[in-house]
Design an enzyme around this catalytic site. Structure first.
Site, PDB file in Angstrom:
ATOM      1  NE  ARG A  95      -4.169   1.752   0.970  1.00  0.00           N
ATOM      2  CZ  ARG A  95      -5.143   2.109   0.141  1.00  0.00           C
ATOM      3  NH1 ARG A  95      -5.137   1.732  -1.124  1.00  0.00           N
ATOM      4  NH2 ARG A  95      -6.154   2.841   0.560  1.00  0.00           N
ATOM      5  CB  THR A 369      -9.167  -0.447  -7.964  1.00  0.00           C
ATOM      6  OG1 THR A 369      -9.087   0.754  -7.224  1.00  0.00           O
ATOM      7  CG2 THR A 369      -8.502  -1.562  -7.185  1.00  0.00           C
ATOM      8  CB  SER A 441     -12.600  -0.997   0.302  1.00  0.00           C
ATOM      9  OG  SER A 441     -13.029   0.094   1.062  1.00  0.00           O
ATOM     10  N   GLY A 460     -13.751  -1.459  -7.309  1.00  0.00           N
ATOM     11  CA  GLY A 460     -15.091  -0.956  -7.022  1.00  0.00           C
ATOM     12  C   GLY A 460     -15.157  -0.085  -5.792  1.00  0.00           C
TER      13      GLY A 460
HETATM   14  N1  GLY Z   1      -8.309   3.074  -3.369  1.00  0.00           N
HETATM   15  C1  GLY Z   1      -9.384   2.215  -3.070  1.00  0.00           C
HETATM   16  C2  GLY Z   1      -9.112   1.357  -1.897  1.00  0.00           C
HETATM   17  O1  GLY Z   1      -7.957   1.098  -1.588  1.00  0.00           O
HETATM   18  O2  GLY Z   1     -10.028   0.928  -1.262  1.00  0.00           O
END
Ligand code: GLY
Length: 558
Positions: A95, A369, A441, A460
């Site tokens: 991340r 995404t 998410s 999503g």
């Molecule tokens: N950028 C969307 C997520 O990581 O949930």
């Protein structure tokens, strides 16, 4: 102050995979991704003798070139792995992190109000990318081929070009402002200063060179040296706050995946800083007290909505980067807590979100995404969801790099109760701090039972988690990969207190029953997600690789 998470709870620690030693190996390898060229890249590397982890590097690398609206070297993601040889799950958290100069109120004006789109557009919106480190980590620790081989298809696509798809064009229309704001972005994506037409060739020479430096030198080829200098200069010249130190110190974190069981199905999913695995565990545990399969459909949907409401409330209140906040996960997943909540849920009435103590909101869905699934002949698996956040991330390319930067800073709670692009709210746990990971998410998952395995996930935005919930419920009831990806979906996220649904997801008669219970329902004009699934059925030894009819992907079996 950094508070390391102390208690992960019995559900989240040290559980090995189902005993698959007695199983045959799958007869085939498979890749399912959002783009045929990315799937082809994975196939190419499998044909060269690469394993699932090599193929994953190839697929992710290629997606960064041919699906730049969704993911790339300028973004981050999560890689859930299964190592067949040692029968182990691993989870690589790649991340993005906030740069060291980031501050809690950096997107607020002097009156404490959010500055319009400040966390969405331009380099200030970009976290320090994690995807390159994730790919290097996969390659070094689990792969068998060098990056120069696994990234060769990506480099070829960047040099030779790819034909722009309708979906990619949709994102470019939305990102038109970048034409003015980021000349390097405009040069690639609006050649001649205009929106390309469908099928036009997009050539990315700077990106090809960035990939080459990365393929040659691994992490140092991206996070140090020429690429790092170009990135930091470009970001700072355009008002961003990155430093060379931010890049040089970026590191992936291996974390214990979230593991739980439901009706004989084991679910392995993403732990914090994703909210996905915990929310899935909470929803499934909440639902396990109801005889779902024997209830009328409206009743089933009612309980699923109530499970979603609870999980998203707790997401908003408690969840954030586990390296910064202590989360009461044991309590949230404990039977006592769930039973107290069940007592509030009656069989024929919607619970108002406002009746749950939580966060008030001042205030979309996303198909940005991307998710891909890989299985190899030895039984190794990768479930990966990677992102630059919204369409083309921050809409910014640092000159000379070709790298589209993410706008993942918007996944932080920029102010208590202010919804982000996906309508998600948050609080202290997900506030901005230097080197902190924004709450996600993304929920790359494995489903396992006596019938076989499914490798599943989807883009999503906030809807990712409820889409994976519905796919897992379907698989547990016997659905195949085709049914999992094509079923119509619905979603509730605590606030706004509305059930969004795809046309056809809920019958008209059931909609009326749900409305009579007090649920507010809204039909979505846009489709939900782009789910890509690989399954292996033990009884037939059949491997299937299927992509979402809503997208443009391709699933192939090797
Ligand atoms: N950028 C969307 C997520 O990581 O949930």
């Amino acid at each position: 102050m950094i508070i390391r998470i102390l208690v992960l709870g019995v559900l989240l620690i040290g559980i090995n995979a189902c005993d698959t030693s007695a199983r045959k190996f799958p007869g085939n390898a498979a890749v399912a991704s959002a783009d045929p060229l990315a799937t082809a890249a994975g196939m190419e590397v499998l044909a060269l003798g690469g394993n699932a982890f090599d193929a994953a590097v190839a697929v992710a690398g290629a997606l960064g070139v041919v699906e730049p609206a969704a993911s790339g070297l300028g973004g981050g993601g999560f890689f859930l792995l299964y190592l067949a040889k040692t029968d182990e799950y691993r989870f690589v958290d790649a991340r993005e992190v906030a740069p060291a100069a980031a501050t809690r109120n950096m997107f607020l004006d002097d009156d404490g109000k959010p500055r319009k789109r400040a966390s969405m557009d331009g380099p200030l919106a970009a976290g320090i990318p994690g995807e390159p480190a994730g790919l290097a980590y996969l390659s070094e620790n689990f792969g068998t081929l060098p990056l120069s081989v696994t990234l060769a298809p990506a480099i070829r696509y960047a040099e030779e070009g790819f034909n722009i798809s309708p979906r990619a064009l949709l994102g470019l229309r939305f990102r038109k402002k970048s034409l003015l704001d980021s000349p390097a972005f405009a040069t690639v994506f609006y050649p001649a200063g205009e929106l390309p037409t469908e099928g036009d060739l997009i050539i990315q020479p700077d990106l090809a060179n960035t990939y080459k430096r990365f393929a040659e030198s691994g992490n140092d080829g991206f996070y140090k040296g020429e690429t790092a200098r170009l990135l930091v200069d470009g970001v700072r010249d355009a008002g961003g706050i990155w430093s060379l130190e931010d890049l040089a110190t970026y590191a992936v974190v291996e974390r214990e995946p979230t593991v739980f069981e439901y009706n004989g199905m084991r679910v392995v999913s993403a732990p914090p800083p994703s909210s996905g695995g915990v929310a899935l565990a909470q929803m499934f545990k909440f639902l396990s007290a109801y005889p779902l399969d024997s209830l009328p459909v409206a009743q089933q949907v009612h309980y699923e909505i109530e499970a979603m409401r609870l999980a998203y409330r707790d997401r908003a209140v408690y969840m954030g980067d586990p390296d910064f906040v202590a989360m009461p996960l044991d309590r949230l997943l404990g039977e006592d807590y769930l039973q107290v909540h069940r007592q509030k849920v009656v069989s024929n009435q919607a619970l108002a979100s406002s009746s749950l103590e939580g966060i008030d909101t001042d205030g979309s869905e996303g198909r940005q995404t991307t998710h891909f699934s890989v299985l190899d002949k030895a039984g190794n698996r990768v479930s990966a969801t990677i992102t630059v956040n919204t369409w083309y991330g921050a809409g910014f390319i640092a000159p000379g790099t070709g790298v589209v930067l993410n706008n993942e800073m918007d996944d932080f709670s920029i102010k208590k109760g202010v919804p982000n692009e996906f309508g998600l709210i948050g609080d202290e746990a997900n506030s901005i701090a230097a080197a902190k990971r924004p709450l996600s998410s993304m929920s790359p998952s494995f489903l396992e039972s006596d019938r076989g395995i499914a490798i599943v996930g989807t883009p999503g935005g906030s809807r990712i988690i409820t889409m994976v919930l519905q796919a897992a419920l379907a698989w547990e009831r016997g659905a195949d990969a085709e049914e999992m990806v094509s079923q119509k979906r619905f979603h509730h996220q605590y606030l706004p207190d509305v059930v969004n649904y795809e046309p056809g997801a809920i019958d008209v008669a059931d909609i009326e029953l749900l409305q009579a219970m007090g649920h507010k329902l809204s039909e979505s004009r846009r489709p939900f997600g782009n789910m890509n699934v690989v399954t292996w059925d033990y009884a037939t030894n059949k491997v299937s690789s299927v992509t979402d009819p809503r997208g443009e992907g391709e699933g192939r079996v090797y």
